[in-house]
Design an enzyme around this catalytic site. Sequence first.
Site, PDB file in Angstrom:
ATOM      1  N   ASP A   1     -59.219 -29.219-103.356  1.00 41.55           N
ATOM      2  CA  ASP A   1     -60.528 -29.859-103.320  1.00 41.55           C
ATOM      3  C   ASP A   1     -60.884 -30.495-104.663  1.00 41.55           C
ATOM      4  OD1 ASP A   1     -60.937 -29.140-100.681  1.00 41.55           O
ATOM      5  OD2 ASP A   1     -61.924 -27.247-101.186  1.00 41.55           O
TER       6      ASP A   1
ATOM      7  N   TYR B   1     -53.066 -18.637-105.326  1.00 44.20           N
ATOM      8  CA  TYR B   1     -54.170 -19.213-106.090  1.00 44.20           C
ATOM      9  C   TYR B   1     -54.701 -18.196-107.084  1.00 44.20           C
ATOM     10  CZ  TYR B   1     -54.844 -23.444-103.252  1.00 44.20           C
ATOM     11  OH  TYR B   1     -54.683 -24.665-102.642  1.00 44.20           O
TER      12      TYR B   1
END
Length: 248
Positions: A52, A114
């Site tokens: 994003d 992540y």
Amino acid sequence: MQRLFLHLSYDGSAYCGWQKQACGPTVQGAVEEALQRLLKHPVGVVGCGRTDTGVHARSYFAHFDWEGEEIGFEKRIRLMYSLNALLGKAVAVHEIFEVPSGFHARFSATGRTYHYYLHVRKDPFLEACSYYYRVPFNAEMIQEGASRLCRCQDFTSFSKLHTQTRNNLCDLRRADFRCLGNGRWVFVFTANRFLRNMVRAMVGTLLDVGTGRCTLEDLDAIVQAKDRCKAGVSVPAHALFLQEVTYF
């Protein structure tokens, strides 16, 4: 046809994520434009996933197919240096290598990790890459909540609404909250796939658990509700890094 993989990393601060879109500059758009300039032909690049706006990647893979004259090892080295010169400081290409034609940057990946960083002491040198979190928390409660998430399969409550995914099922294999020292902490998540906004929503909800705004039983209910509105707010994007992508 020759399929080539790119191994790269990028600072996502100035980009609207990886995937090309109309809202502004993207990493995919920058890489495709640079390849087209160097290879004198339009090149479509497929990434291992979408990040994003504002999210970074320490290790990212993408591929493109080339039907012109074969790009051998020496040409790939020159291409890598030329790409780095065109892409500027925010994107770095570490390697270009050939793979079998059926190998896919996105669909052949077996795992993704992540990291989400936060710090509890004000530090001007961390502001660009870590979330300054001012509320005292219970780290053991956060870890217990993270462990509970690993027992889940459906992560609808942590997914951005109205996405085009067929389902919201994920195999979350690791969810840890670790102290790095000097007031720095990191969330580590590993799964076969992640939904849009999933990591940032999970972190926001787990911080609610750690600060007492949400109990462990509330967390279980949030998961079962399959309702994004029940979960915590999404934490800021600038502290999120795609750390690793695995293929075997």
